[in-house]
Write an enzyme that holds these catalytic residues in place. Structure first.
Site, PDB file in Angstrom:
ATOM      1  N   GLY A 104       0.750  -1.249   0.000  1.00  0.00           N
ATOM      2  CA  GLY A 104       0.000   0.000   0.000  1.00  0.00           C
ATOM      3  C   GLY A 104       0.772   1.286   0.000  1.00  0.00           C
ATOM      4  N   GLU A 129       3.974  -6.588   1.944  1.00  0.00           N
ATOM      5  CA  GLU A 129       3.477  -6.987   0.615  1.00  0.00           C
ATOM      6  C   GLU A 129       3.491  -5.798  -0.349  1.00  0.00           C
ATOM      7  OE1 GLU A 129      -0.488  -8.449   1.287  1.00  0.00           O
ATOM      8  OE2 GLU A 129       0.184 -10.130   2.514  1.00  0.00           O
ATOM      9  N   PRO A 130       4.638  -5.169  -0.550  1.00  0.00           N
ATOM     10  CA  PRO A 130       4.654  -4.006  -1.440  1.00  0.00           C
ATOM     11  C   PRO A 130       4.534  -4.396  -2.911  1.00  0.00           C
ATOM     12  CG  PRO A 130       6.882  -4.559  -0.820  1.00  0.00           C
ATOM     13  CD  PRO A 130       5.991  -5.519  -0.079  1.00  0.00           C
ATOM     14  N   ARG A 137       3.170  -1.616  -5.793  1.00  0.00           N
ATOM     15  CA  ARG A 137       3.344  -0.366  -6.524  1.00  0.00           C
ATOM     16  C   ARG A 137       4.679   0.323  -6.227  1.00  0.00           C
ATOM     17  NH1 ARG A 137      -1.126   2.491  -8.124  1.00  0.00           N
ATOM     18  NH2 ARG A 137      -2.359   1.352  -6.589  1.00  0.00           N
ATOM     19  N   TYR A 162      -9.708   4.412 -12.538  1.00  0.00           N
ATOM     20  CA  TYR A 162      -9.686   5.181 -11.290  1.00  0.00           C
ATOM     21  C   TYR A 162      -9.566   6.679 -11.515  1.00  0.00           C
ATOM     22  CZ  TYR A 162      -7.317   0.779  -9.711  1.00  0.00           C
ATOM     23  OH  TYR A 162      -6.924  -0.505  -9.456  1.00  0.00           O
ATOM     24  N   CYS A 195     -13.333   1.904 -28.392  1.00  0.00           N
ATOM     25  CA  CYS A 195     -14.642   2.532 -28.555  1.00  0.00           C
ATOM     26  C   CYS A 195     -15.338   2.748 -27.218  1.00  0.00           C
ATOM     27  CB  CYS A 195     -15.503   1.664 -29.465  1.00  0.00           C
ATOM     28  SG  CYS A 195     -14.682   1.438 -31.019  1.00  0.00           S
TER      29      CYS A 195
END
Ligand code: PLP
Length: 409
Positions: free
Chosen positions: A229, A263-264, A266, A306, A332
């Site tokens: 996170g 638990e990295p 990103r 997002y 599209c």
């Protein structure tokens, strides 16, 4: 623009566009800075494969001594295949199937993070049938608001993830009664792209209090899994440095004799990769200019999904004048955009644009929507580049499909 010592345009000439390119040295540095920050406490950096599960990235993780956080049987397969030791793999996810759980038990992974009562029953049944000791933890929901995008918030009461503490306590007692289950840990993951340390501190404090309560029930866990996170800079965000993060964890966990599981995703891979796309057409309508590029939301969905911001810049320095454009793809959907009303150095059609910060949740969230072939991935190390995934062929688009005989006539 260069990736390490290689001109990005040279890679584009060789593999075509669009494509992802990752820097070995950047990933290595990110991994080591993160992992070394925690060196004063027993820990395992379990890279969250979902951020980018390309085999080369997983192999790099294995080489740097990392473990893996997996969320599917597919990720288990890929992590093991890449040489990540089973005893450094943790399994998260709200909907693990019987087959996935069986594979994880057989592989003897570090622990299964259980996310519901039903899952606990499934794991107990399997453990008994297979007569295997299964190390488990409960992923508790610490009810913390990490103040990030609602789609990437996972530790609130209303989220589908984790178990509320009052239920978790009961589940731990049940685990204790099971001959083949070992309650080795407690886990949580509160969200992604978190830019302050406070939510992590609140989460770990809440886990510590739970660990103390479990002790009262005669249950001693030895691992505390704080999830992933930690946020990164996409635009002008100033996330905490891993050393600050490690500092607060060290302080919180001092003297508890716990192994910290991280638990990295990103933070390790996000800024190790960029997405390269070619400007196809410049389309002008009154009051607006569109840069229509050959990459699209199926390749990099974060802006569409997002409303995520990615810095975008020309690969070759622009001519100085800046214009405001919408950068959109060929899919599209009106949601198919990379940027809206974005000032950018003006470029000509045929030129390359780089979408930065695309290493995490880029390729791994890509799809074949609009029968678009999934793009190539390239890894650069020093002066060399390596295609770590070929661009899909047209044939790949029909692979595995079949047409019933009555349609063949
Ligand atoms: N762990 C779990 C259980 C997750 O769900 C996620 C992402 O959603 C992560 C780790 C990785 O998060 P991040 O990439 O923000 O570090």
């Amino acid at each position: 623009m260069y990736c390490e010592k290689v001109p990005v345009a040279e890679i584009a000439d060789a593999v075509g566009t669009p494509f992802y390119v990752y820097s070995y040295r950047t990933f290595e540095r990110h991994f080591r800075v993160f992992n070394d920050a925690f060196k004063k406490i027993p820990h395992i950096t379990c890279y969250s494969c979902k951020a980018n599960e390309s085999s080369a990235i997983l192999r790099m993780t294995a080489r740097f001594g990392g473990g893996a956080d997996i969320v599917s049987g597919g990720e288990l397969y890929k992590a093991l295949h890449a040489g990540i030791p089973a005893n450094r793999i943790v399994f998260s996810g709200a909907g693990k199937t019987g087959e996935e759980l069986r594979s994880a038990i057989r592989a003897k992974i570090l622990m299964i993070n259980i996310e519901s009562e039903g899952e606990l029953q499934a794991v107990s049944r399997l453990a008994r049938t297979l007569k295997r000791d299964v190390p488990v933890s409960i992923r508790v929901n610490p009810e913390i608001d990490p103040r990030t995008h609602p789609y990437i918030t996972t530790g609130l009461k209303k989220n589908k993830f984790g178990v509320l503490w009052e239920d978790a306590q009961r589940l731990y007692r049940e685990i204790k009664k099971e001959r083949f289950l070992a309650p080795v840990g407690i886990s949580s993951h509160i969200g992604s792209q978190i830019l302050e340390l406070t939510p992590f501190v609140e989460a770990v404090r809440s886990l510590k209090s739970m660990i103390r309560q479990l002790k009262g029930d005669g249950i001693t866990v030895r691992m505390v899994d704080i999830g992933g996170g930690l946020g990164i800079t996409y635009k002008d965000e100033l996330p905490p440095h891993p050393e600050e993060y490690a500092g607060v964890m060290e302080k919180e966990l001092e003297g508890m004799g716990l192994m910290l599981i991280l638990e990295p995703g990103r933070v390790l891979v996000g800024n190790s990769g960029v997405f390269i796309t070619k400007l196809l057409y410049i389309k002008k309508i009154p009051g607006k200019t569109f840069y229509i590029v050959d990459g699209a939301m199926n390749d990099l969905v974060r802006p569409a999904f997002y409303g995520a911001y990615h810095e975008i810049m020309p690969v070759k320095k622009g001519r100085g004048d800046t214009i405001k454009v919408d950068i959109v793809g060929p899919v599209c959907e009106s949601g198919d955009f990379f940027a809206k009303d974005r000032p950018i150095a003006s470029v000509k059609d045929g030129e390359l644009l780089a979408v930065l910060g695309a290493g995490a949740y880029g390729f791994s969230m890509s799809s074949n929507y609009n029968a678009r072939r999934r793009v190539a991935e390239v890894l650069v190390k020093d002066r060399e580049f390596y295609v770590i995934r070929k661009r899909e062929t047209l044939r790949d688009l029909t692979r595995g499909e079949s047409v019933p005989p009555f349609l063949k006539a």
